[in-house]
Design an enzyme around this catalytic site. Sequence first.
Site, short mmCIF file in Angstrom:
data_model
loop_
_atom_site.label_atom_id
_atom_site.label_comp_id
_atom_site.label_asym_id
_atom_site.label_seq_id
_atom_site.Cartn_x
_atom_site.Cartn_y
_atom_site.Cartn_z
N HIS A 44 65.93 48.32 21.21
CA HIS A 44 67.40 48.89 21.12
C HIS A 44 67.17 50.33 21.62
CE1 HIS A 44 68.21 45.61 18.05
NE2 HIS A 44 69.36 45.41 18.76
N GLY A 60 69.98 44.24 27.27
CA GLY A 60 68.82 44.14 27.39
C GLY A 60 68.80 42.81 28.17
P1 AMP Z 1 71.62 42.76 19.37
O1 AMP Z 1 71.50 43.86 18.32
O2 AMP Z 1 70.63 41.82 18.91
O3 AMP Z 1 73.07 41.93 19.56
O4 AMP Z 1 71.40 43.41 20.71
C1 AMP Z 1 71.93 44.73 21.28
C2 AMP Z 1 71.48 44.83 22.49
O5 AMP Z 1 69.85 44.99 22.53
C3 AMP Z 1 71.60 43.59 23.49
O6 AMP Z 1 71.91 44.11 24.80
C4 AMP Z 1 70.26 43.07 23.60
O7 AMP Z 1 69.91 42.31 24.82
C5 AMP Z 1 69.33 44.25 23.38
N1 AMP Z 1 68.04 43.82 22.97
C6 AMP Z 1 67.88 43.16 22.02
N2 AMP Z 1 66.35 42.94 21.82
C7 AMP Z 1 65.73 43.66 23.27
C8 AMP Z 1 64.48 43.74 23.53
N3 AMP Z 1 63.31 43.09 23.01
N4 AMP Z 1 64.06 44.26 24.61
C9 AMP Z 1 65.24 45.06 25.20
N5 AMP Z 1 66.81 44.63 24.83
C10 AMP Z 1 66.84 44.14 23.87
#
Ligand code: AMP
Length: 286
Positions: free
Chosen positions: A38, A150
């Site tokens: 993030h 991501g």
């Molecule tokens: P989330 O909080 O899991 O809904 O993720 C929020 C954003 O962070 C989304 O766009 C995800 O794709 C991105 N994201 C989560 N994990 C990763 C990672 N390991 N590398 C890059 N982006 C990530």
Amino acid sequence: MIKVLYKEEELKKFLGNIRKENKSIGFVPTMGALHDGHLKLVKNAKKNNSIVVVSIFVNPTQFNDKKDLDKYPRNLDNDVTLLENTGTDFVYAPSVEDVYPQGFNHDFEMDLGGLDKTMEGQHRPGHFQGVAQVVRRLLEIVSPDKLYMGQKDFQQLTIIQFMLTRLDLATQLIICPIIREANGLAMSSRNARLSEPARQFAGIIYKTLLAAKRMKKNKSPHEISAYVSKKLNVPSMTMEYFEIVDGYSLQHVFSWKDSNYIVACVAVKVEGVRLIDNIIMKSEKA
Ligand code: AMP
């Protein structure tokens, strides 16, 4: 100093003034429990925008499993501390009522071109309708120039790009690479639920994806699928799916000639925790 706001109206007031100064706004939607993946999105956003807004909102409409929603880690103070020194200007941490003032509409169904029906969609019915619903609503509130997501959630960003095009929204989607732990495991808020041995073992997911990519030279998608299935179906891990798909339509490819943009996507379950990952097998850019 990061400003933490809880109400749509407060955030809109600040952003309205910023827009009057012709400053660009980058937006990073998250569900909190932040990790380096993030934080990298936020840093990328700051490189190309004057102002960065991060939302922290555990969206109930995208959880098809109520237990998963209840277990989702929440720690706003810790998240805000992690965001210090990343270039974040505003954290928007709304209540469910602020995001869905009329309650959520369970009949909500957006045309997502069928992209929501495959892979994750088959295992998590309704999940992407919930994701599309919340992202659309957050975009209405923030109106960013650029939206940062991501590659980790590959199907999600394909669907969000489809939605942006379909609704003719001016926001540009920027895709950021997957950030991984030292053993290759893709960072995820869910990794914290794994025991240490399982977390170490889960490095096999990325190692297998890398091996799959190397095998592309002399193996068909079908042969690679059989290889991955053998590697990831072991006593401590169950594979939910492994699919080699066109990166835009998310439809299966049967030969490497079928598309110029091919992605291999996988989901496994370890200690009851679902983990997803993917690798770009073929790209015009790479
Ligand atoms: P989330 O909080 O899991 O809904 O993720 C929020 C954003 O962070 C989304 O766009 C995800 O794709 C991105 N994201 C989560 N994990 C990763 C990672 N390991 N590398 C890059 N982006 C990530």
